[in-house]
Design a protein around this motif. Structure first.
Motif, short mmCIF file in Angstrom:
data_model
loop_
_atom_site.label_atom_id
_atom_site.label_comp_id
_atom_site.label_asym_id
_atom_site.label_seq_id
_atom_site.Cartn_x
_atom_site.Cartn_y
_atom_site.Cartn_z
N UNK A 44 44.22 28.44 43.77
CA UNK A 44 43.34 28.43 42.61
C UNK A 44 43.14 26.98 42.19
N UNK A 45 41.93 26.48 42.34
CA UNK A 45 41.70 25.06 42.12
C UNK A 45 42.46 24.26 43.14
N UNK A 46 43.23 23.28 42.68
CA UNK A 46 44.01 22.47 43.62
C UNK A 46 45.48 22.87 43.65
N UNK A 47 45.81 24.04 43.09
CA UNK A 47 47.18 24.55 43.07
C UNK A 47 47.32 25.76 43.98
N UNK A 48 48.52 25.98 44.51
CA UNK A 48 48.81 27.20 45.26
C UNK A 48 49.95 27.94 44.56
N UNK A 49 49.89 29.28 44.67
CA UNK A 49 50.87 30.14 44.02
C UNK A 49 51.31 31.21 44.99
N UNK A 50 52.62 31.42 45.08
CA UNK A 50 53.18 32.47 45.93
C UNK A 50 53.45 33.70 45.08
N UNK A 51 52.89 34.83 45.50
CA UNK A 51 53.05 36.10 44.80
C UNK A 51 53.84 37.07 45.66
N UNK A 52 54.80 37.73 45.06
CA UNK A 52 55.51 38.83 45.71
C UNK A 52 54.79 40.13 45.36
N UNK A 87 37.41 34.39 53.19
CA UNK A 87 37.36 33.50 52.03
C UNK A 87 36.67 34.14 50.83
N UNK A 88 36.77 35.47 50.70
CA UNK A 88 36.30 36.16 49.50
C UNK A 88 37.40 36.04 48.45
N UNK A 89 37.10 35.55 47.25
CA UNK A 89 38.13 35.36 46.23
C UNK A 89 38.64 36.68 45.65
N UNK A 90 39.82 36.61 45.08
CA UNK A 90 40.41 37.73 44.37
C UNK A 90 40.88 37.26 43.01
N UNK A 91 41.07 38.21 42.13
CA UNK A 91 41.70 37.94 40.84
C UNK A 91 43.04 38.66 40.88
N UNK A 92 44.09 37.96 40.50
CA UNK A 92 45.43 38.51 40.54
C UNK A 92 46.05 38.43 39.15
N UNK A 93 46.38 39.59 38.60
CA UNK A 93 47.14 39.65 37.35
C UNK A 93 48.61 39.71 37.74
N UNK A 94 49.46 38.99 37.04
CA UNK A 94 50.85 38.88 37.48
C UNK A 94 51.79 38.80 36.30
N UNK A 95 53.09 38.91 36.64
CA UNK A 95 54.14 38.62 35.67
C UNK A 95 55.24 37.85 36.37
N UNK A 96 55.98 37.12 35.58
CA UNK A 96 57.12 36.36 36.11
C UNK A 96 58.38 37.19 35.95
N UNK A 97 59.16 37.26 37.04
CA UNK A 97 60.44 37.95 37.03
C UNK A 97 61.46 37.04 37.72
N UNK A 98 62.45 36.64 37.00
CA UNK A 98 63.52 35.80 37.53
C UNK A 98 62.98 34.64 38.36
N UNK A 144 60.10 34.26 39.83
CA UNK A 144 59.11 34.57 40.86
C UNK A 144 57.89 35.20 40.22
N UNK A 145 56.74 35.04 40.88
CA UNK A 145 55.52 35.67 40.42
C UNK A 145 55.32 36.99 41.17
N UNK A 146 55.11 38.08 40.44
CA UNK A 146 54.86 39.40 41.03
C UNK A 146 53.45 39.84 40.68
N UNK A 147 52.68 40.20 41.72
CA UNK A 147 51.31 40.68 41.51
C UNK A 147 51.35 42.07 40.90
N UNK A 148 50.62 42.25 39.80
CA UNK A 148 50.52 43.55 39.16
C UNK A 148 49.18 44.22 39.47
#
Length: 91
Positions: free
Chosen positions: A40-48, A69-80, A82-86
């Motif tokens: 997302x932008x110039x950042x990367x995020x790892x989602x479990x 290269x079709x974008x997605x929207x990911x809603x998430x929460x942080x757990x311990x 880590x980022x978890x995709x909801x």
């Protein structure tokens, strides 16, 4: 397969813990996806993948987004720490 849950917005984290971006890596075999990386932008995020969530599609579909290269929207929460995709949705 079409995954339409949310309308899109461009990049970045907002107050509702959502990112919009490109999937650049998918880890796991077939539909047994364990995690993925979103740029997302110039950042990367790892989602479990949250084992209790029904995403409404076969998770192997994330590879289509990675290759096309079709974008997605990911809603998430942080757990311990880590980022978890909801929710994961086409934009």
């Amino acid at each position: 397969v079409v995954v339409a849950v949310l309308a899109g917005c461009e990049g970045g984290e907002d107050d509702s813990n959502e990112f919009t971006g490109l999937i650049i890596d998918v880890r796991g075999r077939g539909n047994n996806v364990r995690s993925f990386t979103l740029r997302s932008g110039d950042q990367t995020y790892d989602f479990s993948i949250a084992p209790e969530v029904d995403y409404g599609f076969q998770l192997g579909h994330l590879r289509t987004h990675q290759s096309s290269l079709f974008p997605v929207r990911c809603k998430f929460e942080r757990r311990q720490g880590r980022l978890y995709a909801l929710e994961i949705a086409d934009v």
